[in-house]
Design a protein around this motif. Structure first.
Motif, PDB file in Angstrom:
ATOM      1  N   UNK A 186       0.859  -1.106   0.100  1.00 49.97           N
ATOM      2  CA  UNK A 186       0.057   0.018   0.185  1.00 49.97           C
ATOM      3  C   UNK A 186       1.089   1.234  -0.049  1.00 49.97           C
ATOM      4  N   UNK A 187       1.931   1.232   0.923  1.00 52.52           N
ATOM      5  CA  UNK A 187       2.660   2.425   0.861  1.00 52.52           C
ATOM      6  C   UNK A 187       3.682   2.643  -0.214  1.00 52.52           C
ATOM      7  N   UNK A 188       3.787   1.876  -1.476  1.00 48.65           N
ATOM      8  CA  UNK A 188       4.553   1.876  -2.606  1.00 48.65           C
ATOM      9  C   UNK A 188       3.676   3.034  -3.180  1.00 48.65           C
ATOM     10  N   UNK A 189       2.491   3.500  -2.867  1.00 49.48           N
ATOM     11  CA  UNK A 189       2.010   4.605  -3.522  1.00 49.48           C
ATOM     12  C   UNK A 189       2.641   5.853  -3.002  1.00 49.48           C
ATOM     13  N   UNK A 190       3.128   5.877  -1.819  1.00 54.62           N
ATOM     14  CA  UNK A 190       3.785   6.919  -1.283  1.00 54.62           C
ATOM     15  C   UNK A 190       4.811   7.689  -2.206  1.00 54.62           C
ATOM     16  N   UNK A 191       5.405   6.962  -3.037  1.00 53.73           N
ATOM     17  CA  UNK A 191       6.580   7.272  -4.070  1.00 53.73           C
ATOM     18  C   UNK A 191       5.999   8.192  -5.154  1.00 53.73           C
ATOM     19  N   UNK A 192       4.465   7.792  -5.297  1.00 57.68           N
ATOM     20  CA  UNK A 192       3.908   8.709  -6.182  1.00 57.68           C
ATOM     21  C   UNK A 192       3.369   9.905  -6.036  1.00 57.68           C
TER      22      UNK A 192
ATOM     23  N   UNK B  51      -8.069   6.884   3.430  1.00 54.47           N
ATOM     24  CA  UNK B  51      -8.363   6.430   2.250  1.00 54.47           C
ATOM     25  C   UNK B  51      -8.440   5.014   2.252  1.00 54.47           C
ATOM     26  N   UNK B  52      -8.596   4.507   0.879  1.00 54.03           N
ATOM     27  CA  UNK B  52      -8.905   3.100   0.716  1.00 54.03           C
ATOM     28  C   UNK B  52      -7.847   2.597  -0.268  1.00 54.03           C
ATOM     29  N   UNK B  53      -7.654   1.174   0.100  1.00 62.40           N
ATOM     30  CA  UNK B  53      -6.530   0.600  -0.704  1.00 62.40           C
ATOM     31  C   UNK B  53      -7.335  -0.890  -1.311  1.00 62.40           C
ATOM     32  N   UNK B  54      -7.138  -1.184  -2.539  1.00 60.26           N
ATOM     33  CA  UNK B  54      -7.506  -2.416  -2.932  1.00 60.26           C
ATOM     34  C   UNK B  54      -6.123  -3.113  -3.160  1.00 60.26           C
TER      35      UNK B  54
ATOM     36  N   UNK C  62      -5.873   3.715  -3.328  1.00 56.23           N
ATOM     37  CA  UNK C  62      -4.804   3.149  -3.837  1.00 56.23           C
ATOM     38  C   UNK C  62      -4.809   1.399  -4.455  1.00 56.23           C
ATOM     39  N   UNK C  63      -4.221   1.483  -5.704  1.00 55.39           N
ATOM     40  CA  UNK C  63      -4.362  -0.011  -6.195  1.00 55.39           C
ATOM     41  C   UNK C  63      -3.280  -0.383  -5.893  1.00 55.39           C
TER      42      UNK C  63
ATOM     43  N   UNK D 218      -4.462   6.067  -7.247  1.00 57.89           N
ATOM     44  CA  UNK D 218      -3.072   5.930  -7.183  1.00 57.89           C
ATOM     45  C   UNK D 218      -2.582   4.521  -7.629  1.00 57.89           C
ATOM     46  N   UNK D 219      -2.047   4.258  -8.585  1.00 59.12           N
ATOM     47  CA  UNK D 219      -1.587   2.921  -9.149  1.00 59.12           C
ATOM     48  C   UNK D 219       0.211   3.221  -9.316  1.00 59.12           C
ATOM     49  N   UNK D 220       0.756   2.502  -8.280  1.00 58.65           N
ATOM     50  CA  UNK D 220       2.206   2.710  -8.294  1.00 58.65           C
ATOM     51  C   UNK D 220       2.995   2.337  -9.572  1.00 58.65           C
ATOM     52  N   UNK D 221       4.131   2.721  -9.972  1.00 61.63           N
ATOM     53  CA  UNK D 221       4.527   2.316 -11.259  1.00 61.63           C
ATOM     54  C   UNK D 221       4.898   0.808 -11.124  1.00 61.63           C
ATOM     55  N   UNK D 222       4.930   0.165 -12.259  1.00 62.99           N
ATOM     56  CA  UNK D 222       5.477  -1.408 -12.428  1.00 62.99           C
ATOM     57  C   UNK D 222       6.415  -1.816 -11.286  1.00 62.99           C
TER      58      UNK D 222
END
Ligand SMILES: [Zn+2]
Lengths: 340, 240
Positions: free
Chosen positions: A120-126, A133-136, A268-269, A297-301
């Motif tokens: 989920x926290x990978x989104x923090x780099x975006x 918030x919600x995360x899937x 966040x996905x 927010x979808x973090x990069x690959x």
């Protein structure tokens, strides 16, 4: 505390050995990933004992590469962080052992991190996160809707009753003759075909936020076996498209239901399946219409798969809360967020 | 030279801090708790009890297998990480040799035994020669019956050592009769002091390449190699 907080973060929960150096929870100085995919492809899936052996082979190399690429030394570090669950116990233990040892040797605090919190926290780099918030979170082992009231607070509001979405991809991939891990190739085929089979959307109509994918998986398998028996060849593209449409429909609908029940500004996905193009497209499309104010927010690959940087980002929050581990930290393969 | 010696190959765990040959502190725990939980706290306690900091250590000596796969990975990972991060020397010593070294003052063959399930054992044959413990038959994974057949043809006294030897006592005596001797219980536990002494003068190894001596491929790899002869030396892990 110094203005520059540097966390050395370890991840070894499955088949990637990764070590990263993360500055202030939102800047990646290094994020080295050694993947074992080629090894496990020999067996059609991750073999835990083989994974553990590879982690031991890689851990020092990867640690050294992470420190060198970041250009930092131990005296620069603020803390050491590590995934301690969920995951494969033997695999987790390598990261846990290495992280504890470095923390001990250099008198640094040790931060235990939940692997799913990392995803989920990978989104923090975006971008910065705004709560609630919600995360899937969707991966080979998990399919969860997570509500975050505040930083570092996780509540499961929807969960899979059986298979994880990523697991269903791998099993259906096997039927279609696609080597493990199948997600990317199923996604590619799906874009070349059409949803002609109309597989069941399990639990879609039910008034809860839970998922089920084993019925869908069985429906695909039965369809292919039945065609084999009567000597008919089905379009792999249409099978992939139909399967993916069913998965994506359920994920998107349940997410929309969650957004209705839990009004938030960010979604966040997260997780390996977040790399799926079909899911990204459908989620963005549906939310643009029904929830135009929700920021997806979808973090990069490179950050959706397992990596150390995401553990460093989650550890930044845990460190602020002084959630530290002692030297007897153990792996917790069944670690989970609490259910709401 | 300050040495730290670690053995978590089996149920018992042993850790010692030495100053050359002199023991500064040692702990052996023969109680069911996971090595992962107790190894590092034990190291911390013993290093502190020896009046040292981790950065005062000069060399790490690890019993690197065979043994429980998870167990040997804990000691190996701790040892290689500590040696790497403190930039000090690292050596590995056979976990079977550590057990064999408990038996001294004898010309007899010393055979350490570890249960490897399905009536297989991890074992080797050791003998003292001019104060040196010599590995006369290399450590390996072998059916117990084959080991006993080989030992029978030698017609020499054999001392079996290791906590697992007891479970094979019946079969061993049946094969070797009066030639079979068993170490007393207190010598069946690994002692990190002995490990430290065995590894003290060994040349250091590469921390990056240091892995446990499993002495056995995984079942999945074995089956795959049978189906794919000639393969097996490819690189399967890649940096991405
Ligand atoms: Zn993951």
């Amino acid at each position: 505390m110094a203005a520059r907080e540097l966390i050395l973060a370890f991840e070894s929960s499955c088949d990637e050995t990764s070590v990263a150096v993360v500055e202030n929870g939102n800047k990646i100085l290094s994020n080295i990933i050694a993947t074992q995919i080629k090894s496990h492809q020999r067996f059609g899936g991750v073999v835990p004992e083989v994974a553990s052996r590879h982690h031991v082979e890689q851990i020092t190399l990867v640690t050294d590469a992470a420190l060198k690429e970041a250009g930092v030394t131990y005296t620069d570090l603020t803390a050491v962080a590590v995934t301690y669950g969920p995951g494969l116990v033997g695999a987790l233990l390598i990261g846990v052992t290495a992280a504890k040892t470095i923390a001990y040797a250099h008198h640094l605090p040790l931060i235990p991190v939940n692997h799913m919190a990392g995803h989920i926290y990978a989104a923090r780099f975006v971008k910065p996160l705004t709560y609630p918030l919600l995360a899937l979170a969707v991966s080979g082992g998990h399919t969860e809707l997570v509500y975050m009231k505040a930083a570092g607070e996780f509540e499961i509001i929807g969960d899979t009753r059986d298979d994880a979405a990523g697991e269903a991809y791998d099993k259906v991939g096997r039927i279609l003759g696609i080597p493990y891990p199948a997600g990317k190739e199923v996604d590619r085929l799906a874009h070349l075909g059409h949803d002609t089979f109309h597989f069941p959307r399990a639990m879609d109509k039910e008034d809860n936020l839970d998922f089920s994918f084993s019925g869908l998986k069985s429906a695909v398998i039965n369809t292919v076996h039945h065609a084999d028996q009567i000597g008919e060849t089905l379009s792999r593209e249409d099978l992939a498209a139909s399967f993916q449409a069913a998965v994506v429909d359920v994920l998107v609908h349940k997410t929309q239901k969650a957004l209705t029940n839990y009004p938030v500004k960010q979604l966040i996905v997260a997780g390996g399946v977040a790399a799926n193009q079909g899911l990204k497209e459908a989620m963005n499309e549906a939310l643009a219409v029904h929830f135009p104010d929700v920021d997806v927010i979808v973090p990069p690959l490179r950050l959706t798969g397992d990596n150390g940087a995401m553990i460093g980002a989650a550890a930044h929050i845990e460190l602020a809360k002084r959630h530290l581990a002692s030297e007897n930290l153990n792996a917790d393969p069944g670690l989970s967020f609490a259910h709401a | 030279m300050r040495l730290l010696a670690l053995d978590t190959s089996n149920e018992a765990m042993s850790v010692a801090v030495l100053d050359n040959d002199r023991l500064l502190a040692q702990t052996t725990i023969n109680h069911e708790r996971t090595h992962s939980e107790q190894l590092l706290p034990t190291i911390d306690d013993l290093v502190a009890a020896s009046g040292l900091q981790p950065e005062d250590l000069d060399k790490i000596i690890v019993a690197d297998g065979p043994g429980s796969y998870t167990g040997i990975r804990i000691a190996v990972t701790t040892g290689k990480t500590l040696a790497y991060t403190l930039n000090i020397a690292l050596v590995g010593v056979s976990s079977l040799e550590v057990l064999a070294a408990n038996i001294t003052d004898t010309k007899a063959m010393i055979v350490p035994i570890m249960n490897a399930r399905r009536n297989n054992v991890f074992t080797g044959v050791y003998q003292w020669d001019k104060g040196q413990l010599i590995n006369v038959v290399t450590d390996r994974h072998v059916p117990l019956t084959l080991l006993l057949t080989e030992l029978t043809t030698l017609r020499q006294p054999v001392i079996f050592v290791g906590s697992d030897a007891a479970m094979f006592r019946g079969q061993i005596i049946e094969a070797l009769g009066g030639l079979a001797h068993f170490a007393p219980d207190w010598l069946n536990l690994p002692q990190a002091l002995r490990l430290g002494q065995l590894g003290k003068d060994l040349p250091p190894v590469s921390v990056y390449d240091f892995v446990p001596r499993y002495l056995r491929l995984t079942e999945a790899e074995n089956n795959w190699l049978k189906a794919h002869p000639g393969k097996g030396h490819d690189v399967y892990v890649e940096k991405v």
